[in-house]
Design an enzyme around this catalytic site. Structure first.
Site, PDB file in Angstrom:
ATOM      1  N   GLU A  67       0.833  -1.197   0.000  1.00 58.66           N
ATOM      2  CA  GLU A  67       0.000   0.000   0.000  1.00 58.66           C
ATOM      3  C   GLU A  67       0.870   1.250   0.000  1.00 58.66           C
ATOM      4  O   GLU A  67       1.916   1.298   0.641  1.00 58.66           O
ATOM      5  CB  GLU A  67      -0.916   0.004   1.229  1.00 58.66           C
ATOM      6  CG  GLU A  67      -1.966  -1.092   1.176  1.00 58.66           C
ATOM      7  CD  GLU A  67      -2.881  -1.096   2.392  1.00 58.66           C
ATOM      8  OE1 GLU A  67      -4.072  -1.449   2.214  1.00 58.66           O
ATOM      9  OE2 GLU A  67      -2.427  -0.763   3.485  1.00 58.66           O
ATOM     10  N   CYS A  75       3.236   8.663   0.543  1.00 56.24           N
ATOM     11  CA  CYS A  75       3.795   7.786   1.569  1.00 56.24           C
ATOM     12  C   CYS A  75       4.066   6.433   0.918  1.00 56.24           C
ATOM     13  O   CYS A  75       3.147   5.772   0.424  1.00 56.24           O
ATOM     14  CB  CYS A  75       2.818   7.648   2.736  1.00 56.24           C
ATOM     15  SG  CYS A  75       3.429   6.627   4.086  1.00 56.24           S
ATOM     16  N   CYS A 122       6.597  -6.177   7.923  1.00 58.37           N
ATOM     17  CA  CYS A 122       7.715  -5.576   8.662  1.00 58.37           C
ATOM     18  C   CYS A 122       8.111  -6.505   9.802  1.00 58.37           C
ATOM     19  O   CYS A 122       7.242  -7.077  10.473  1.00 58.37           O
ATOM     20  CB  CYS A 122       7.317  -4.204   9.205  1.00 58.37           C
ATOM     21  SG  CYS A 122       8.647  -3.348  10.095  1.00 58.37           S
ATOM     22  N   CYS A 160       6.221  -3.399  15.806  1.00 58.73           N
ATOM     23  CA  CYS A 160       5.745  -2.325  16.689  1.00 58.73           C
ATOM     24  C   CYS A 160       4.300  -2.622  17.114  1.00 58.73           C
ATOM     25  O   CYS A 160       3.457  -2.943  16.269  1.00 58.73           O
ATOM     26  CB  CYS A 160       5.834  -0.984  15.981  1.00 58.73           C
ATOM     27  SG  CYS A 160       7.529  -0.498  15.560  1.00 58.73           S
ATOM     28  N   CYS A 162       1.246  -0.725  15.362  1.00 59.48           N
ATOM     29  CA  CYS A 162       1.260  -0.630  13.894  1.00 59.48           C
ATOM     30  C   CYS A 162       0.673  -1.881  13.259  1.00 59.48           C
ATOM     31  O   CYS A 162       1.075  -3.010  13.590  1.00 59.48           O
ATOM     32  CB  CYS A 162       2.693  -0.409  13.412  1.00 59.48           C
ATOM     33  SG  CYS A 162       2.855  -0.266  11.622  1.00 59.48           S
ATOM     34  N   CYS A 183      -1.393   6.853   9.272  1.00 52.30           N
ATOM     35  CA  CYS A 183      -0.131   6.316   9.763  1.00 52.30           C
ATOM     36  C   CYS A 183      -0.369   5.161  10.724  1.00 52.30           C
ATOM     37  O   CYS A 183      -1.151   5.268  11.665  1.00 52.30           O
ATOM     38  CB  CYS A 183       0.664   7.430  10.455  1.00 52.30           C
ATOM     39  SG  CYS A 183       2.299   6.928  10.991  1.00 52.30           S
TER      40      CYS A 183
END
Length: 472
Positions: free
Chosen positions: A197, A212, A219, A223, A226, A463
Site C-alpha cells: 500500500e 507515503c 515488517c 511495533c 502498527c 499512519c
C-alpha cells in the site's frame, strides 16, 4: 661537440616521469561531476547481492540507462514519460499514446467520488502529456532495448506477454480508496504476486501532494501500535517496486487533474512534490534498495525531487542504520516513540539497543552529512496513558536538545502522531487536550514540535494502519 648519450637518456626518462606525475596530480586535484546517486550507491557496489541484481528502467541510474539505450537523449525521453506516470513502452507504440490502465483509474476514481459524469467525458490527449521532447520518440531499436530492461523486472521467464510494461512486469494498481478529504490509498499488486500500500495525501492549500511509500511487504520490527507489524516481514521490495509507487502516484495525480478539468474541481489531487518512506516496512532492513530508490527520486534527470522533500524514516534496528540510510540524498526521521528504554522495549519489542546508543549512531550520521541535510525528525506515535505523560515529553526535549548540542548546524523537530486505531485491545487515541498539552511542554523546552494531522483514517490509510490481507 661531445654528447653524453647515457646522461641524455636518463634526463629524458626523468622528464617523462615528471610529466606523468603532473598529469596524475591534476586528475586527483580536479573533481569530476558525480551525481549523489552514484556516490550513495558506492556503499553497496561491492556486495554480491548488488552484483547479481538486475535493475529495470525505473531503478537503473541515469548513466546505466543511457549506456543501455545507446545515448542520454533516449534515456531523457524515457524519463519524460516515467516522471509523468506514463509507460514509454506503450506511449511510443500506441497511436493515441494513452495507457489502457488510465481509463480504469478514471472509472475507479469517479466511482469512489460518486461523480455525476462518466469516463468518456474525460479527455487525455497525447500531445498534452509530455514536454519539449514529446516529438523526439523512440525508434524500433530503442524500444527493443527498453524491452530487454523490462524483461529483467519480471519474476518469471515467461514470454507470454507480447509487450513488457510497467503493469505486467513490475506492478499494477489493483484497488483505489479515496477518503472524504481526498487522501487516496493505492493497493499496488507486484508482478511477483505480493501487494503493498502507498498513500497520496493532498495539501490543497499548499498546492502539492505527499506520497507515503512502502519499502517492504510487512515488517519484522513488530511495533505494537502498527498494523504492518502484525504481518511480520514477508518480502523486501526491489528498488523498481519502491519507485513504481511514485510512478503510479504521479499517474493518478495527472489523471485526476484531467477529471477536475472536466468539471469537478473538488476531486483535484495536486502534483506529488514530497515523498516519505513511512509506509509498510523498515527501510533499514532493506537499505540497499531504499538507497538506490531514493537516489533516483532525487536525481534531477529522473524524478527530480528536492532532497529536502524526501524523508526516510527508521525505527533504527541498530545504531549503524542511520549511517547506512544517511548515505541517501534525503532527510532522516527517527521513530523514537518513547525515550525511556523499558517503555520503548514495550512499544518496539525488537529493540536491542538503548536510546543513548541509538542517539550516538544518529549523531555520527548527521555529522557526516551536509548542513542542509542535518534537519531530522523524532517521531512519536502518541498513545493515551502509555507514552503521553509530562515525563515522556520532558525526556523528548532532553533527547532533542542533546542531539542539537552534539551536531553543529542541526535542527531537530518532534513530530507527534496521535495513535490511529488498529483494533488493539488497550491502546487508545489521546484526547486533543492531552496532545496539545504534550506539544506545549516540548515547545516550552525550545524544541519545534508539530502534531500530524490525521488523514485517511476512515479508509485505514492513516499512519500505522497500512496492512494488506492478500499475499503471494
Amino acid at each position: 661537440m661531445f654528447v653524453n648519450v647515457a646522461a641524455c637518456s636518463r634526463l629524458l626518462l626523468l622528464v617523462l616521469l615528471l610529466q606523468c606525475l603532473s598529469s596524475l596530480l591534476v586528475v586527483c586535484l580536479i573533481p569530476s561531476y558525480q551525481p549523489h546517486q552514484n556516490r550513495a550507491l558506492k556503499l553497496f557496489s561491492s556486495t554480491s547481492e548488488d552484483d547479481e541484481h538486475c535493475y529495470g528502467p525505473l531503478s537503473s541510474t541515469f548513466n546505466e540507462l543511457s549506456d543501455h539505450m545507446g545515448g542520454s537523449g533516449r534515456a531523457a525521453v524515457i524519463w519524460d514519460c516515467l516522471r509523468a506516470g506514463i509507460d514509454p513502452n506503450l506511449y511510443y507504440r500506441n497511436d493515441s499514446g494513452i495507457d489502457s490502465s488510465d481509463k480504469a483509474i478514471i472509472e475507479c476514481w469517479l466511482e469512489a467520488m460518486s461523480a455525476d459524469f462518466g469516463a468518456n467525458d474525460i479527455s487525455l490527449s497525447k500531445n498534452d502529456l509530455l514536454g519539449k521532447r514529446k516529438d523526439q520518440g523512440l525508434g524500433a531499436g530503442a524500444l527493443s532495448r527498453l524491452q530487454e530492461l523490462m524483461k529483467q523486472c519480471r519474476s518469471d521467464d515467461s514470454d507470454a506477454e507480447s509487450i513488457y510494461t510497467i503493469e505486467n512486469s513490475i506492478g499494477s494498481i489493483s484497488h483505489i480508496k479515496v477518503s472524504a478529504d481526498g487522501t487516496t490509498k493505492l493497493l499496488v499488486r507486484l508482478g511477483r504476486g505480493y501487494e503493498v500500500e502507498s498513500v497520496i495525501i493532498p495539501w490543497l492549500d499548499k498546492g502539492f501532494s505527499t506520497v507515503c511509500v512502502s519499502s517492504q511487504v510487512g515488517c519484522a520490527q513488530a511495533c505494537r501500535f502498527c498494523a504492518t507489524g502484525k504481518m511480520g516481514k514477508m518480502s523486501d521490495l526491489t528498488a523498481d517496486e519502491i519507485l513504481c509507487q511514485i510512478y503510479y502516484a504521479n499517474k493518478v495525480c495527472r489523471i485526476v487533474s484531467s477529471i477536475a478539468e472536466a468539471g469537478d474541481s473538488a476531486t483535484s489531487l495536486p502534483p506529488c512534490d514530497n515523498v516519505v518512506l513511512m509506509g509498510m516496512g523498515e527501510p533499514a532492513d532493506n537499505a540497499m534498495n531504499v538507497v538506490r530508490a531514493v537516489s533516483t527520486m532525487a536525481d534531477r534527470r529522473m524524478f527530480s525531487l528536492a532532497q529536502s522533500k524526501i524523508t526516510v524514516s527508521t525505527v533504527a534496528p541498530n545504531p549503524s542504520a542511520f549511517t547506512t540510510l544517511g548515505s541517501s540524498p534525503a532527510a532522516l526521521a527517527w521513530s523514537v516513540h518513547a525515550v525511556d528504554d523499558s517503555l520503548r522495549k514495550e512499544l518496539v519489542p525488537t529493540t536491542k539497543f538503548s536510546i543513548e546508543e541509538l542517539k550516538e549512531g544518529l549523531v555520527k550520521a548527521l555529522k557526516s552529512r551536509s548542513k542542509k541535510l542535518r534537519r531530522t525528525m523524532l517521531e512519536v506515535a502518541l498513545i493515551d496513558g502509555v507514552n503521553d505523560s509530562e515525563k515522556d515529553a520532558k525526556l523528548l526535549v532532553s533527547l532533542a536538545r542533546s542531539i542539537m548540542a552534539d551536531v553543529e548546524g542541526s535542527k531537530v523537530v518532534v513530530n507527534l502522531i496521535p495513535f490511529n486505531d488498529i483494533g488493539h485491545p488497550k491502546y487508545r487515541t489521546p484526547s486533543e487536550e492531552n496532545v496539545l498539552g504534550f506539544q506545549k511542554i516540548i515547545t516550552d523546552g525550545d524544541v519545534l514540535c508539530y502534531v500530524r494531522t490525521t488523514r485517511g483514517d476512515e479508509e485505514n490509510a492513516a499512519c500505522g494502519q497500512l496492512a494488506t490481507s492478500r499475499s503471494k
